[in-house]
Design a protein around this motif. Structure first.
Motif, PDB file in Angstrom:
ATOM      1  N   LEU A 136      21.621  48.913  57.335  1.00 33.35           N
ATOM      2  CA  LEU A 136      22.583  50.016  57.318  1.00 33.35           C
ATOM      3  C   LEU A 136      23.847  49.666  56.542  1.00 33.35           C
ATOM      4  O   LEU A 136      24.556  50.556  56.071  1.00 33.35           O
ATOM      5  N   GLN A 137      24.135  48.378  56.383  1.00 31.52           N
ATOM      6  CA  GLN A 137      25.366  47.956  55.723  1.00 31.52           C
ATOM      7  C   GLN A 137      25.105  47.306  54.364  1.00 31.52           C
ATOM      8  O   GLN A 137      25.965  46.613  53.841  1.00 31.52           O
ATOM      9  N   LYS A 138      23.929  47.530  53.792  1.00 29.65           N
ATOM     10  CA  LYS A 138      23.546  46.846  52.559  1.00 29.65           C
ATOM     11  C   LYS A 138      23.408  47.839  51.410  1.00 29.65           C
ATOM     12  O   LYS A 138      22.737  48.870  51.534  1.00 29.65           O
ATOM     13  N   LEU A 139      24.051  47.533  50.295  1.00 30.54           N
ATOM     14  CA  LEU A 139      23.901  48.330  49.084  1.00 30.54           C
ATOM     15  C   LEU A 139      22.719  47.815  48.279  1.00 30.54           C
ATOM     16  O   LEU A 139      22.365  46.634  48.367  1.00 30.54           O
ATOM     17  N   PRO A 140      22.062  48.690  47.493  1.00 36.00           N
ATOM     18  CA  PRO A 140      20.915  48.241  46.712  1.00 36.00           C
ATOM     19  C   PRO A 140      21.294  47.131  45.741  1.00 36.00           C
ATOM     20  O   PRO A 140      22.350  47.172  45.103  1.00 36.00           O
ATOM     21  N   SER A 145      23.999  41.889  53.452  1.00 36.70           N
ATOM     22  CA  SER A 145      24.787  43.072  53.788  1.00 36.70           C
ATOM     23  C   SER A 145      26.272  42.719  53.847  1.00 36.70           C
ATOM     24  O   SER A 145      26.651  41.553  53.882  1.00 36.70           O
ATOM     25  N   ASP A 146      27.081  43.753  53.875  1.00 35.71           N
ATOM     26  CA  ASP A 146      28.523  43.601  54.048  1.00 35.71           C
ATOM     27  C   ASP A 146      28.845  44.108  55.451  1.00 35.71           C
ATOM     28  O   ASP A 146      28.948  45.319  55.661  1.00 35.71           O
ATOM     29  N   PRO A 147      28.950  43.216  56.417  1.00 39.43           N
ATOM     30  CA  PRO A 147      29.019  43.640  57.822  1.00 39.43           C
ATOM     31  C   PRO A 147      30.370  44.229  58.216  1.00 39.43           C
ATOM     32  O   PRO A 147      31.112  43.653  59.005  1.00 39.43           O
ATOM     33  N   PHE A 148      30.689  45.391  57.663  1.00 38.35           N
ATOM     34  CA  PHE A 148      31.977  46.015  57.976  1.00 38.35           C
ATOM     35  C   PHE A 148      31.934  46.822  59.265  1.00 38.35           C
ATOM     36  O   PHE A 148      32.980  47.180  59.811  1.00 38.35           O
ATOM     37  N   ASP A 151      28.338  42.703  63.175  1.00 38.36           N
ATOM     38  CA  ASP A 151      27.644  41.498  62.718  1.00 38.36           C
ATOM     39  C   ASP A 151      26.139  41.740  62.819  1.00 38.36           C
ATOM     40  O   ASP A 151      25.619  42.045  63.898  1.00 38.36           O
ATOM     41  N   ASP A 152      25.440  41.608  61.698  1.00 35.10           N
ATOM     42  CA  ASP A 152      23.989  41.811  61.713  1.00 35.10           C
ATOM     43  C   ASP A 152      23.238  40.538  61.322  1.00 35.10           C
ATOM     44  O   ASP A 152      22.058  40.582  60.977  1.00 35.10           O
ATOM     45  N   SER A 153      23.921  39.385  61.410  1.00 34.37           N
ATOM     46  CA  SER A 153      23.318  38.134  60.950  1.00 34.37           C
ATOM     47  C   SER A 153      22.140  37.699  61.812  1.00 34.37           C
ATOM     48  O   SER A 153      21.296  36.920  61.365  1.00 34.37           O
ATOM     49  N   PHE A 154      22.043  38.195  63.050  1.00 31.77           N
ATOM     50  CA  PHE A 154      20.953  37.801  63.939  1.00 31.77           C
ATOM     51  C   PHE A 154      19.840  38.854  63.993  1.00 31.77           C
ATOM     52  O   PHE A 154      18.955  38.791  64.849  1.00 31.77           O
ATOM     53  N   VAL A 172      27.948  44.467  68.304  1.00 27.19           N
ATOM     54  CA  VAL A 172      29.348  44.701  68.665  1.00 27.19           C
ATOM     55  C   VAL A 172      30.053  45.323  67.469  1.00 27.19           C
ATOM     56  O   VAL A 172      30.173  44.691  66.412  1.00 27.19           O
ATOM     57  N   LEU A 173      30.486  46.557  67.632  1.00 26.87           N
ATOM     58  CA  LEU A 173      31.248  47.212  66.573  1.00 26.87           C
ATOM     59  C   LEU A 173      32.578  46.488  66.399  1.00 26.87           C
ATOM     60  O   LEU A 173      33.259  46.168  67.374  1.00 26.87           O
ATOM     61  N   ARG A 174      32.930  46.244  65.158  1.00 24.23           N
ATOM     62  CA  ARG A 174      34.137  45.482  64.862  1.00 24.23           C
ATOM     63  C   ARG A 174      35.385  46.231  65.349  1.00 24.23           C
ATOM     64  O   ARG A 174      35.350  47.442  65.559  1.00 24.23           O
TER      65      ARG A 174
END
Length: 359
Positions: A136-140, A145-148, A151-154, A172-174
């Motif tokens: 959801l946070q990644k551009l083609p 991704s840019d986790p704005f 955090d989606d690293s896991f 957890v929403l930032r």
């Protein structure tokens, strides 16, 4: 502090320019917006934990009626070759609850088939973990991704449920993101619906310009199902418009106090009898808080409990209260609200009981 406008622009840029092989990203973002509205932190800059099973329930609710046949066919929600875990889980629960092509509520299906519901939530949660949440946070073209938002690293295709449970089974929403999403709900949700309809039209070749009301099928704007509450409401509350008190004809509208376009809550706590004049004039406007006070009054909610038992229709009182709190706390000071036919008044919160956060 997170700027709501900038955050909204970033979200839409990713959705407009990113790859959308299925409607799952749109559903995930809608579910995040709804969760933010109904669980608004006490302070705008606070983070917000979003349990993945709860997110899965909201996604399931979005697809619950969409998987019914439309024009004799079940609408594809993904391009050929994409996985259909979320749709398959939704269909499996409908089959287990013996819904058929009807409009049984998800809440009733949960009671009828609790084991199948639990299995559907687990399957959808796994699907969210593997695809829409990490994408959801990644551009083609970007490797990561840019986790704005969170955090989606896991998260990811090769991640197990046990790994996610070790992270609290939640994202957890930032700080500030939940408040920004709640503030933008009235703008983002219609934009997401437009994208959703466009995607479904692309994925279903038989949906040409002459096919009527695809949006109505996808987002539940077929109001005929609400007619079942008309007679019980009139028996309990009298045949009068909730807003102006006028006597009602046999086929009067049923109105959502909190606008359907903002929160799609069909629970009895959010439904009232209305005359056509008030219903049409109010439309998708935010009602003045005295109307919400009356809708959430203890005596009215107690009466709704009896109707709910007879109709097997949930009141969803806690969800309506939470949504009301989130919607009104997210409004800018002095915003106009609908105060009756051709009347408006500036938002004034006098701290009714539903305004106070349980947190």
């Amino acid at each position: 502090m997170t700027d709501p406008l900038l955050l909204g622009q970033r979200v839409l840029a990713i959705l407009e320019h990113g790859q959308r092989d299925a409607t799952y990203k749109l559903a995930t973002l809608m579910a995040l917006i709804e969760h933010s509205l109904e669980n608004l932190p006490a302070h705008a800059d606070d983070p917000l934990a979003v349990p993945i099973p709860e997110l899965a329930h909201r996604v399931l609710a979005l697809y619950w009626h969409q998987v019914r046949p439309f024009e004799g066919q079940v609408l594809a929600q993904r391009r050929t070759g994409s996985r259909t875990r979320i749709i398959d889980a939704t269909k499996a629960l409908r089959d287990a609850a013996r819904v058929g092509g009807g409009r049984m509520s998800l809440e009733l299906a949960m009671v009828r088939a609790p084991a199948a519901y639990a299995a559907a939530i687990d399957r959808i949660a796994l699907a969210l973990i593997k695809q829409p949440l990490p994408r959801l946070q990644k551009l083609p073209g970007d490797a990561v991704s840019d986790p704005f938002l969170y955090d989606d690293s896991f998260l990811g295709e090769n991640v197990s449920r046990s790994t996610v449970r070790a992270h609290g089974d939640a994202i957890v929403l930032r700080p500030g993101v939940a408040a920004a999403l709640a503030r933008l709900a009235g703008l983002l949700k219609p934009a997401l619906e437009i994208m959703w309809v466009e995607d479904v039209r692309r994925m279903n070749k038989f949906l040409d310009a002459d096919v009527p009301d695809v949006a109505g099928h996808l987002f539940g704007r077929e109001r005929t199902a609400l007619a079942a509450i008309r007679a019980p409401y009139k028996d309990v509350f009298g045949p009068h418009c909730f807003y102006c008190g006028t006597h009602l004809p046999p086929d009067n509208p049923i109105d959502h106090v909190l606008p359907w376009s903002l929160v799609g809550i069909d629970g009895l706590a959010n439904l009232v009898l209305a005359c056509r004049r008030c219903n049409g004039d109010k439309s998708n406007a935010l009602p003045a808080t005295p109307f919400v006070d009356r809708a959430l009054a203890d005596e009215r909610l107690s009466a709704l409990d009896d109707i709910a038992k007879v109709l097997q229709w949930p009141t969803q009182r806690e969800r309506v209260v939470a949504a009301a709190r989130g919607i009104y706390r997210g409004q800018p000071p002095g915003v106009p609200t609908w105060a009756g036919y051709r009347r408006s008044e500036r938002l004034d919160i006098s701290f009714p009981s539903w305004w106070i956060s349980p947190n």
